[in-house]
Design a protein around this motif. Structure first.
Motif, PDB file in Angstrom:
ATOM      1  N   LYS A  44      52.991  63.259  -7.850  1.00 38.36           N
ATOM      2  CA  LYS A  44      53.783  62.659  -8.937  1.00 38.36           C
ATOM      3  C   LYS A  44      53.708  61.136  -8.938  1.00 38.36           C
ATOM      4  O   LYS A  44      54.538  60.474  -9.576  1.00 38.36           O
ATOM      5  CB  LYS A  44      55.261  63.047  -8.770  1.00 38.36           C
ATOM      6  CG  LYS A  44      55.631  64.415  -9.305  1.00 38.36           C
ATOM      7  CD  LYS A  44      57.141  64.534  -9.335  1.00 38.36           C
ATOM      8  CE  LYS A  44      57.613  65.665 -10.194  1.00 38.36           C
ATOM      9  NZ  LYS A  44      59.086  65.655 -10.281  1.00 38.36           N
ATOM     10  N   GLY A  45      52.770  60.607  -8.144  1.00 39.17           N
ATOM     11  CA  GLY A  45      52.613  59.152  -8.109  1.00 39.17           C
ATOM     12  C   GLY A  45      53.646  58.428  -7.280  1.00 39.17           C
ATOM     13  O   GLY A  45      53.759  57.199  -7.359  1.00 39.17           O
ATOM     14  N   ARG A  46      54.431  59.172  -6.480  1.00 39.60           N
ATOM     15  CA  ARG A  46      55.481  58.509  -5.706  1.00 39.60           C
ATOM     16  C   ARG A  46      55.910  59.356  -4.515  1.00 39.60           C
ATOM     17  O   ARG A  46      55.724  60.583  -4.510  1.00 39.60           O
ATOM     18  CB  ARG A  46      56.695  58.244  -6.581  1.00 39.60           C
ATOM     19  CG  ARG A  46      57.248  59.546  -7.200  1.00 39.60           C
ATOM     20  CD  ARG A  46      58.258  59.297  -8.287  1.00 39.60           C
ATOM     21  NE  ARG A  46      59.458  58.683  -7.764  1.00 39.60           N
ATOM     22  CZ  ARG A  46      60.029  57.591  -8.282  1.00 39.60           C
ATOM     23  NH1 ARG A  46      59.514  57.035  -9.351  1.00 39.60           N
ATOM     24  NH2 ARG A  46      61.116  57.094  -7.755  1.00 39.60           N
ATOM     25  N   VAL A  47      56.454  58.713  -3.522  1.00 36.74           N
ATOM     26  CA  VAL A  47      57.174  59.417  -2.447  1.00 36.74           C
ATOM     27  C   VAL A  47      58.510  58.682  -2.289  1.00 36.74           C
ATOM     28  O   VAL A  47      58.536  57.492  -1.995  1.00 36.74           O
ATOM     29  CB  VAL A  47      56.412  59.393  -1.107  1.00 36.74           C
ATOM     30  CG1 VAL A  47      57.278  59.962   0.013  1.00 36.74           C
ATOM     31  CG2 VAL A  47      55.114  60.189  -1.211  1.00 36.74           C
ATOM     32  N   ASP A  48      59.596  59.390  -2.542  1.00 37.55           N
ATOM     33  CA  ASP A  48      60.918  58.758  -2.490  1.00 37.55           C
ATOM     34  C   ASP A  48      61.559  58.884  -1.119  1.00 37.55           C
ATOM     35  O   ASP A  48      62.365  58.045  -0.733  1.00 37.55           O
ATOM     36  CB  ASP A  48      61.839  59.432  -3.530  1.00 37.55           C
ATOM     37  CG  ASP A  48      61.240  59.345  -4.913  1.00 37.55           C
ATOM     38  OD1 ASP A  48      61.350  58.284  -5.548  1.00 37.55           O
ATOM     39  OD2 ASP A  48      60.613  60.342  -5.359  1.00 37.55           O
ATOM     40  N   VAL A  49      61.216  59.972  -0.427  1.00 34.24           N
ATOM     41  CA  VAL A  49      61.899  60.289   0.832  1.00 34.24           C
ATOM     42  C   VAL A  49      60.873  60.725   1.871  1.00 34.24           C
ATOM     43  O   VAL A  49      60.014  61.564   1.593  1.00 34.24           O
ATOM     44  CB  VAL A  49      62.915  61.447   0.604  1.00 34.24           C
ATOM     45  CG1 VAL A  49      63.511  61.923   1.911  1.00 34.24           C
ATOM     46  CG2 VAL A  49      64.012  61.021  -0.371  1.00 34.24           C
ATOM     47  N   LEU A  50      60.964  60.123   3.061  1.00 29.59           N
ATOM     48  CA  LEU A  50      60.133  60.577   4.184  1.00 29.59           C
ATOM     49  C   LEU A  50      61.060  60.997   5.313  1.00 29.59           C
ATOM     50  O   LEU A  50      61.872  60.192   5.778  1.00 29.59           O
ATOM     51  CB  LEU A  50      59.210  59.445   4.666  1.00 29.59           C
ATOM     52  CG  LEU A  50      58.472  59.707   5.990  1.00 29.59           C
ATOM     53  CD1 LEU A  50      57.518  60.892   5.881  1.00 29.59           C
ATOM     54  CD2 LEU A  50      57.702  58.446   6.433  1.00 29.59           C
ATOM     55  N   ILE A  51      60.921  62.241   5.736  1.00 32.87           N
ATOM     56  CA  ILE A  51      61.718  62.748   6.854  1.00 32.87           C
ATOM     57  C   ILE A  51      60.777  62.936   8.045  1.00 32.87           C
ATOM     58  O   ILE A  51      59.980  63.886   8.094  1.00 32.87           O
ATOM     59  CB  ILE A  51      62.400  64.103   6.519  1.00 32.87           C
ATOM     60  CG1 ILE A  51      63.145  64.043   5.166  1.00 32.87           C
ATOM     61  CG2 ILE A  51      63.327  64.518   7.657  1.00 32.87           C
ATOM     62  CD1 ILE A  51      64.339  63.140   5.115  1.00 32.87           C
ATOM     63  N   ASN A  52      60.858  62.026   8.993  1.00 33.50           N
ATOM     64  CA  ASN A  52      60.023  62.089  10.198  1.00 33.50           C
ATOM     65  C   ASN A  52      60.733  62.966  11.226  1.00 33.50           C
ATOM     66  O   ASN A  52      61.480  62.469  12.079  1.00 33.50           O
ATOM     67  CB  ASN A  52      59.827  60.678  10.770  1.00 33.50           C
ATOM     68  CG  ASN A  52      58.772  59.895  10.034  1.00 33.50           C
ATOM     69  OD1 ASN A  52      57.698  60.408   9.741  1.00 33.50           O
ATOM     70  ND2 ASN A  52      59.070  58.637   9.740  1.00 33.50           N
TER      71      ASN A  52
ATOM     72  N   ALA B  92      63.842  56.120   0.933  1.00 33.46           N
ATOM     73  CA  ALA B  92      64.684  56.443   2.087  1.00 33.46           C
ATOM     74  C   ALA B  92      63.845  57.141   3.154  1.00 33.46           C
ATOM     75  O   ALA B  92      63.041  58.032   2.848  1.00 33.46           O
ATOM     76  CB  ALA B  92      65.840  57.346   1.663  1.00 33.46           C
ATOM     77  N   ILE B  93      64.035  56.696   4.393  1.00 30.17           N
ATOM     78  CA  ILE B  93      63.340  57.304   5.531  1.00 30.17           C
ATOM     79  C   ILE B  93      64.405  57.746   6.527  1.00 30.17           C
ATOM     80  O   ILE B  93      65.322  56.983   6.833  1.00 30.17           O
ATOM     81  CB  ILE B  93      62.374  56.287   6.192  1.00 30.17           C
ATOM     82  CG1 ILE B  93      61.291  55.852   5.191  1.00 30.17           C
ATOM     83  CG2 ILE B  93      61.746  56.870   7.458  1.00 30.17           C
ATOM     84  CD1 ILE B  93      60.377  54.729   5.684  1.00 30.17           C
ATOM     85  N   VAL B  94      64.292  58.993   6.977  1.00 28.53           N
ATOM     86  CA  VAL B  94      65.202  59.469   8.030  1.00 28.53           C
ATOM     87  C   VAL B  94      64.362  59.956   9.199  1.00 28.53           C
ATOM     88  O   VAL B  94      63.509  60.845   9.045  1.00 28.53           O
ATOM     89  CB  VAL B  94      66.118  60.606   7.530  1.00 28.53           C
ATOM     90  CG1 VAL B  94      67.105  61.006   8.639  1.00 28.53           C
ATOM     91  CG2 VAL B  94      66.886  60.195   6.276  1.00 28.53           C
ATOM     92  N   ASN B  95      64.570  59.345  10.351  1.00 22.00           N
ATOM     93  CA  ASN B  95      63.831  59.703  11.559  1.00 22.00           C
ATOM     94  C   ASN B  95      64.699  60.577  12.452  1.00 22.00           C
ATOM     95  O   ASN B  95      65.906  60.346  12.572  1.00 22.00           O
ATOM     96  CB  ASN B  95      63.444  58.438  12.333  1.00 22.00           C
ATOM     97  CG  ASN B  95      62.534  57.531  11.521  1.00 22.00           C
ATOM     98  OD1 ASN B  95      61.720  58.015  10.736  1.00 22.00           O
ATOM     99  ND2 ASN B  95      62.664  56.233  11.701  1.00 22.00           N
ATOM    100  N   THR B  96      64.071  61.549  13.098  1.00 20.06           N
ATOM    101  CA  THR B  96      64.834  62.370  14.037  1.00 20.06           C
ATOM    102  C   THR B  96      64.680  61.798  15.438  1.00 20.06           C
ATOM    103  O   THR B  96      63.612  61.876  16.037  1.00 20.06           O
ATOM    104  CB  THR B  96      64.369  63.834  14.009  1.00 20.06           C
ATOM    105  OG1 THR B  96      64.434  64.302  12.655  1.00 20.06           O
ATOM    106  CG2 THR B  96      65.288  64.701  14.849  1.00 20.06           C
ATOM    107  N   ALA B  97      65.752  61.216  15.926  1.00 15.66           N
ATOM    108  CA  ALA B  97      65.800  60.770  17.335  1.00 15.66           C
ATOM    109  C   ALA B  97      66.452  61.896  18.116  1.00 15.66           C
ATOM    110  O   ALA B  97      66.121  63.077  17.913  1.00 15.66           O
ATOM    111  CB  ALA B  97      66.557  59.450  17.437  1.00 15.66           C
ATOM    112  N   SER B  98      67.378  61.577  19.001  1.00 17.68           N
ATOM    113  CA  SER B  98      68.064  62.618  19.769  1.00 17.68           C
ATOM    114  C   SER B  98      69.229  61.991  20.523  1.00 17.68           C
ATOM    115  O   SER B  98      69.192  60.812  20.885  1.00 17.68           O
ATOM    116  CB  SER B  98      67.105  63.250  20.784  1.00 17.68           C
ATOM    117  OG  SER B  98      67.806  64.089  21.678  1.00 17.68           O
TER     118      SER B  98
END
Ligand SMILES: NC(=O)c1ccc[n+]([C@@H]2O[C@H](COP(=O)([O-])OP(=O)(O)OC[C@H]3O[C@@H](n4cnc5c(N)ncnc54)[C@H](O)[C@@H]3O)[C@@H](O)[C@H]2O)c1
Length: 251
Positions: A81-89, A136-142
């Motif tokens: 779609k020409g975009r990435v709004d959210v990256l969930i690592n 928005a980017i959300v990374n999974t730490a711990s």
């Protein structure tokens, strides 16, 4: 709620316990979800489940320990779609051991999968987010990255680095309206946790007793938090490390 209507989200480790719950949650709320996993079959099952209940998802097999695969994943997502709004690592591995019992490979692969992948994926996605005016980017730490559990030095150190990486990225890209946050889960009932329980000879009931709330967490509970952080409702959250532990972290 349809907080992600019209948005494109990438979820790494989307075939696993927490990643599949995040993928389903974002899709329920209207996102086109790129469910990515090294295990392409598992990603395919999650994407098919999402489509079966009326959501939109694309499965993409990628081993994110490879830099090229990280860039290909983002380019394929952008092509939709020409975009990435959210990256969930979210993808991660847990190699058990202390300094002397770990192998060199355990140490290196832990960093490659748990941390370097985020470096490459963020480098691939952030130029697109800047061009789009934010993301928005959300990374999974711990929890273990903040309060180390014994005998997991590689895992704990990578997750502490994920926390620091998150804060640095947030500081640098907040002016571009890219919000970067991390979740720090405690014990969550997933295949990774089951494998750990089996290795240690303990049971789920043993773990339940360690949590003041009386039980370990569910993947859907982490997914709800991740969805909030990725949504516009968390508009002023940037650089936060959010613990979700049933009070185990403060016990
Ligand atoms: N389960 C817990 O108690 C817990 C607690 C704190 C943090 N976490 C973190 O949550 C995240 C998800 O863990 P989970 O418990 O759902 O585990 P899981 O093992 O169920 O899922 C992890 C997924 O990551 C994928 N993966 C692993 N290496 C990959 C690679 N090189 N490329 C692409 N995909 C890869 C796996 O195939 C798997 O589907 C991890 O980052 C983990 O460290 C889990």
């Amino acid at each position: 709620m349809k907080r992600f209507e019209g948005k494109v989200a990438i979820v790494t480790g989307g075939g696993g316990g927490i990643g599949s719950a995040i993928s389903r949650r974002l899709a329920q709320e209207g996102a086109l979800v790129v469910v990515s996993d090294m295990n392409g079959e598992a990603a395919g099952v999650v994407a098919a489940d999402i489509e079966a209940v009326g959501g939109v998802a694309v499965a993409f097999a990628a081993d994110i320990s490879q830099k090229d695969a990280c860039f290909r994943l983002v380019e394929n997502a952008v092509a939709l779609k020409g975009r990435v709004d959210v990256l969930i690592n979210n993808a991660g591995i847990n190699r058990r051991g202390n300094l002397l019992s770990l192998t060199d490979d355990d140490w290196h692969v832990s960093f490659t999968v748990n941390l370097d992948s985020m470096f490459h994926l963020c480098r691939a996605v952030i130029p697109h987010m800047i061009a789009a005016g934010g993301g928005a980017i959300v990374n999974t730490a711990s929890q273990w990255g903040l309060y180390p559990a014994p005998n997991h030095i590689a895992y704990n150190t990578t997750k502490a680095a994920v926390a620091a990486f998150t804060q640095n990225l947030a500081r640098d890209y907040a002016p571009d309206k890219i919000r970067v946050n991390a979740v720090c889960p405690g014990e969550i009932h997933t295949p990774m946790l089951e494998a750990g329980v089996k290795r240690s000879g303990r049971t789920i009931a043993d773990l339940d007793k360690l949590v003041p709330f009386g039980r370990i967490g569910k993947p859907e509970e982490v997914a709800a938090l991740v969805a909030f952080l990725a949504s516009d409702e968390a508009a002023f959250m940037c650089g936060s490390l959010v613990e979700i532990t049933g009070a185990q972290a403060v016990a």
